[in-house]
Write a protein that holds these residues in place. Structure first.
Motif, short mmCIF file in Angstrom:
data_model
loop_
_atom_site.label_atom_id
_atom_site.label_comp_id
_atom_site.label_asym_id
_atom_site.label_seq_id
_atom_site.Cartn_x
_atom_site.Cartn_y
_atom_site.Cartn_z
N GLY A 107 0.84 -1.24 0.11
CA GLY A 107 0.20 -0.01 0.01
C GLY A 107 0.97 1.39 0.05
N ARG A 108 0.33 2.42 -0.40
CA ARG A 108 1.33 3.47 -0.73
C ARG A 108 1.82 4.16 0.83
NH1 ARG A 108 0.01 7.71 -3.66
NH2 ARG A 108 -1.61 6.91 -4.74
N ALA A 109 1.23 3.70 1.73
CA ALA A 109 1.79 4.21 3.07
C ALA A 109 3.11 3.67 3.36
CB ALA A 109 0.81 4.04 4.17
N CYS A 113 7.50 9.12 0.43
CA CYS A 113 6.87 10.14 -0.46
C CYS A 113 7.85 11.09 -0.61
CB CYS A 113 5.53 10.48 0.06
SG CYS A 113 4.94 12.03 -0.98
N LEU A 114 8.50 11.45 -1.84
CA LEU A 114 9.66 12.32 -2.08
C LEU A 114 9.03 13.74 -1.77
CD1 LEU A 114 11.29 10.62 -5.02
CD2 LEU A 114 12.17 10.67 -2.51
N TYR A 115 7.67 14.05 -2.09
CA TYR A 115 7.36 15.38 -2.20
C TYR A 115 7.24 15.73 -0.62
CZ TYR A 115 3.50 18.83 -2.11
OH TYR A 115 2.59 19.99 -1.80
N ASN A 171 -3.63 12.85 -0.01
CA ASN A 171 -2.62 13.96 -0.37
C ASN A 171 -1.71 13.69 -1.45
OD1 ASN A 171 -0.88 12.30 0.67
ND2 ASN A 171 -1.12 12.87 2.71
N CYS A 172 -1.74 12.66 -2.34
CA CYS A 172 -1.07 12.61 -3.42
C CYS A 172 -1.21 13.70 -4.52
CB CYS A 172 -0.84 11.04 -3.61
SG CYS A 172 0.02 10.77 -5.38
N LEU A 173 -0.08 13.99 -4.97
CA LEU A 173 -0.52 15.03 -6.09
C LEU A 173 -0.45 14.33 -7.38
CD1 LEU A 173 1.76 18.24 -4.91
CD2 LEU A 173 -0.56 17.52 -4.46
N GLY A 174 -0.06 13.19 -7.65
CA GLY A 174 -0.11 12.39 -8.64
C GLY A 174 0.61 12.82 -9.76
N ALA A 175 -0.02 12.84 -11.24
CA ALA A 175 1.01 13.41 -12.42
C ALA A 175 1.48 14.61 -12.32
CB ALA A 175 0.03 12.95 -13.36
N GLU A 176 0.79 15.51 -11.47
CA GLU A 176 1.14 16.89 -11.28
C GLU A 176 2.38 17.15 -10.24
OE1 GLU A 176 -2.03 19.57 -10.76
OE2 GLU A 176 -3.34 18.21 -11.84
N CYS A 177 2.68 16.21 -9.59
CA CYS A 177 3.80 16.09 -8.69
C CYS A 177 5.23 16.25 -9.34
CB CYS A 177 3.82 14.89 -7.90
SG CYS A 177 5.12 14.92 -6.67
N ALA A 178 6.03 17.09 -8.79
CA ALA A 178 7.32 17.66 -9.35
C ALA A 178 8.33 16.37 -9.14
CB ALA A 178 7.91 18.81 -8.69
N PHE A 179 7.81 15.41 -8.24
CA PHE A 179 8.67 14.09 -8.07
C PHE A 179 8.08 12.97 -8.78
CE2 PHE A 179 9.26 17.28 -4.58
CZ PHE A 179 10.52 17.04 -4.35
N PHE A 180 7.41 13.18 -9.64
CA PHE A 180 6.51 12.03 -10.36
C PHE A 180 7.56 10.81 -10.76
CE2 PHE A 180 3.63 9.88 -13.51
CZ PHE A 180 2.63 9.75 -12.65
N ASP A 181 8.44 11.27 -11.47
CA ASP A 181 9.44 10.41 -12.26
C ASP A 181 10.29 9.74 -11.49
OD1 ASP A 181 8.29 11.52 -14.63
OD2 ASP A 181 10.12 12.81 -14.95
N HIS A 184 8.47 6.57 -5.67
CA HIS A 184 8.67 5.03 -5.34
C HIS A 184 7.19 4.19 -5.58
CE1 HIS A 184 12.55 5.46 -4.03
NE2 HIS A 184 12.30 6.37 -3.34
N VAL A 185 6.17 5.06 -5.18
CA VAL A 185 4.75 4.53 -5.35
C VAL A 185 4.47 4.18 -6.99
CG1 VAL A 185 2.51 4.80 -5.07
CG2 VAL A 185 3.89 5.75 -3.47
N VAL A 186 4.85 5.20 -7.76
CA VAL A 186 4.75 4.95 -9.02
C VAL A 186 5.46 3.90 -9.74
CG1 VAL A 186 4.88 6.15 -11.32
CG2 VAL A 186 4.02 7.34 -9.30
S1 SF4 Z 1 3.52 11.33 -6.65
FE1 SF4 Z 1 4.77 10.29 -5.36
S2 SF4 Z 1 6.04 11.63 -4.50
FE2 SF4 Z 1 4.33 12.87 -5.65
S3 SF4 Z 1 2.82 13.33 -3.92
FE3 SF4 Z 1 2.49 11.16 -4.66
S4 SF4 Z 1 3.50 9.70 -3.61
FE4 SF4 Z 1 4.45 11.71 -3.20
#
Ligand code: SF4
Length: 641
Positions: A107-109, A113-115, A171-181, A184-186
């Protein structure tokens, strides 16, 4: 490859017998492998009970790897998941020379989460311990490949730092997250999508299939087969996952995150500060007001307490207002938009639970030392579980050592909404007649007697003398556990290990190492504990493990059964307790060379009619009521040794 060919791989002439040191070919294991192979090929539903020591892990991994299909293997806990992925799966993979790709998905927890790590580092932390944990996590983040928090063994699982550096679906920002690439979850999710065998745990599986909450929705339903190990846990877990819940923690986390997100947005902090503080204050006051109530109960009890009721109404209003405010700020940053979605969801759930959305739900609350949670749990779990399976068009294989009641799978199948399943029962290879003895002490009072635990301890003392400790004492309540500890501490020559005095894994390690310890445990020691060898030669069970009648969901379930004309005691409580007893008793013999005595102290086993069902569900070991047989059993062991 045909099913008999799959089974032959585990046979005397197969690669496992040739290559795995100590591997003993077992007919039961081969039969199970054949049944699993057939279920995968036919996309059937299989319920397979495999007695302890059958080697069921290999019995399902071999056909899974040989099938060439996409198979999801789900285990009961994250620790078992790691064991399967890092130990068993590579072994089977190597012996088979398999080219199947494997992946581990949690699970994502569980993933860093780098962000949020970046955010937490920027915010800083006044608490010295948290600050040092945060800097350790930061250093680890530079070198970890998986970002699995299991790698950070030095930081306790319940450290408040973890929620700050892991994400939730909200609270995950998904594809808009600056750390998306680099996320670890992705990455874990992508690996799982490409893999043939994906190892998950029941929590993730349920969350994904039941609620699509984890956002892995497209991975798991693409599978051809699901293999659920420790499947006896599914009914209970399903209750959690089909529930609607709101916790104090979710609300205070939201409040904290909303303010953090407001920092970079002009004017947002000043607007949010007041409602956020009111939410935090109300959550705190509500928790305090709930002190006057039992730790768990029906929702109606909250309504009847006027202070609690008023605070809850106020909290609902403020959450709705906070949600509106975040809605108006949401356009100004992705983080605030996200906080708005969370606030909206929590506010909606609060209203649903408080207003009784569906009459078939049981609404209830529970309190923790520093929080509370409100739930609406559906009584009928069979329908959503059935719908979940139907949506996959896959094979579903349920396995465990404890699924049947005296050989009958009806109770398990009904709970899961399975009609007409394929079933298989394979016996344990252990020679219980020779290796084990069940002892039912005479003259013990009714389990409701005030001095029951005192009498149990007196009755088992000579057994412990005969075995020289080396025992698990399993209790159905913490009160009995504490009383037993009081009675034994300082009065016995064996090292005592009492649940709660140290973390579970430490107690077990020390128990194993001591070689003559006596371990006292409740709930969590009844399952998943494996102590093979002489260190564990006695398992004592104080009472039949009937579920606590103060559980509001259980109460409602029993009432519903009664209304449907089913005797709730025989239709629910007895079968559920049989499974729990089988789990507890299963701790005793873990290996072909183990010998041991199972002491069953509940006199209802012989005085009540249903006692026979419990006894018939246990492995086929001789039974006695005579202490002399127990001493003879251990004396015989010494002679043989
Ligand atoms: S995409 Fe990854 S790094 Fe960005 S908020 Fe979601 S879990 Fe965190």
């Amino acid at each position: 490859m045909t099913e008999p060919e799959v089974a032959a791989i585990l046979g005397a002439e197969g690669p496992f017998a040739r290559e795995v040191p100590g591997f003993a070919p077992r007919e039961a294991q081969q039969r199970m492998a054949e049944a699993v192979a057939e279920a995968i090929a036919e996309r059937d539903i299989l319920i397979a009970e495999a007695g302890t020591g059958t080697g069921k892990t290999f019995a399902y991994l071999v056909p899974a790897l040989m099938s060439g299909r996409k198979v999801i293997v789900s285990t009961g806990t994250k620790a078992l998941q790691d064991q399967l992925f890092f130990r068993d799966l590579p072994r089977v993979h190597a012996v088979l020379g398999s080219r199947a790709r494997t992946s581990l998905l949690k699970g994502r927890a569980n993933y860093l989460c780098l962000y949020r790590l970046d955010q937490s580092v920027r915010e800083g932390n006044p608490d010295r311990q948290l600050a040092s944990q945060l800097s350790a996590i930061r250093a680890w983040s530079a070198r970890t490949r998986r970002g699995d928090r299991m790698e950070m063994v030095d930081i306790p699982e319940d450290s408040p730092v973890w929620p700050r550096v892991t994400s939730t679906p909200e609270n995950c920002l998904g594809a808009e997250c600056a750390f998306f690439d680099d996320c670890h979850v992705v990455k874990a999710r992508r690996d799982a999508m490409e893999a043939d065998i994906v190892v998950v745990n029941h929590h993730l599986l349920m969350a994904d299939l039941a609620l699509k909450q984890e956002g892995f929705g497209e991975i798991l339903p693409g599978a051809d087969a699901f293999i659920l190990d420790e499947a006896h846990q599914i009914p209970e877990l399903a209750g959690q996952f089909f529930s609607q819940s709101v916790s104090a923690r979710q609300m205070t986390d939201l409040a904290h995150d909303a303010l953090a997100e407001a920092q970079g947005v002009t004017g947002a902090t000043s607007q949010l500060l007041e409602p956020v503080e009111v939410v935090q204050d109300l959550v705190r006051r509500l928790r305090l007001a709930m002190d006057s109530l039992p730790p768990k109960g029906p929702f109606g009890a909250l309504d009847r307490d006027s202070t609690v009721h008023d605070l809850l109404t106020e909290l609902r209003d403020v959450m709705a207002a906070l949600s509106d405010l975040l809605g108006s700020l949401g356009e100004r940053s992705r983080g605030l938009a996200n906080a708005f979605e969370r606030a909206q969801m929590l506010s909606l759930r609060l209203d649903r639970i408080a207003e009784e959305h569906s009459a078939s739900d049981v609404r209830w609350y529970e309190t923790f030392p520093r929080g509370f949670a409100l739930h609406a749990t559906p009584l009928d779990l069979a329908s959503p579980l059935r719908a979940m399976r139907m949506a996959t068009d896959a094979a579903w294989i349920h396995t465990s050592a404890t699924l049947s009641i005296a050989g009958d799978f009806g109770h398990f199948a009904r709970q899961l909404g399975i009609e007409d399943p394929q079933t298989l029962h394979v016996e344990s290879p252990f020679d219980y007649k020779r290796q084990a003895l069940a002892y039912l002490p005479k003259d013990l009072p009714d389990p409701s007697a005030r001095d029951f635990t005192d009498k149990v301890i007196a009755a088992i003392r000579p057994v412990l003398d005969a075995s020289d400790g080396r025992a698990f004492l399993l209790f159905t309540s913490h009160r009995a556990l504490r009383r037993a500890a009081e009675l034994l501490e300082g009065r016995v020559p064996w090292p005592l290990f009492v649940q709660g005095s140290a973390p579970r894994h430490r107690l077990l390690e020390e128990f194993r190492a001591s070689g003559r310890g006596v371990l006292l445990g409740a709930a969590s020691f009844w399952e998943g504990v494996d102590v093979a060898g002489e260190a564990l030669s006695v398992v004592v069970i104080d009472k039949l493990p009937f579920a606590m009648p103060d559980d509001p969901v259980l109460q409602a379930r029993l009432e519903a059964l009664e209304e449907a004309g089913i005797n709730p005691f025989m239709g629910w409580q007895v079968p559920t307790a049989v499974i729990a007893l089988k789990q507890g008793a299963g701790r005793l013999i873990r290996d072909v060379n183990d010998r041991g005595v199972l002491v069953l102290c509940d006199p209802r086993l012989s005085t009540k009619g249903y006692g026979r069902l419990f006894l018939a569900s246990l492995p086929p070991m001789p039974r006695t009521r005579e202490l002399s047989d127990v001493t003879a059993f251990f004396a015989q062991g010494e002679l043989a040794g």
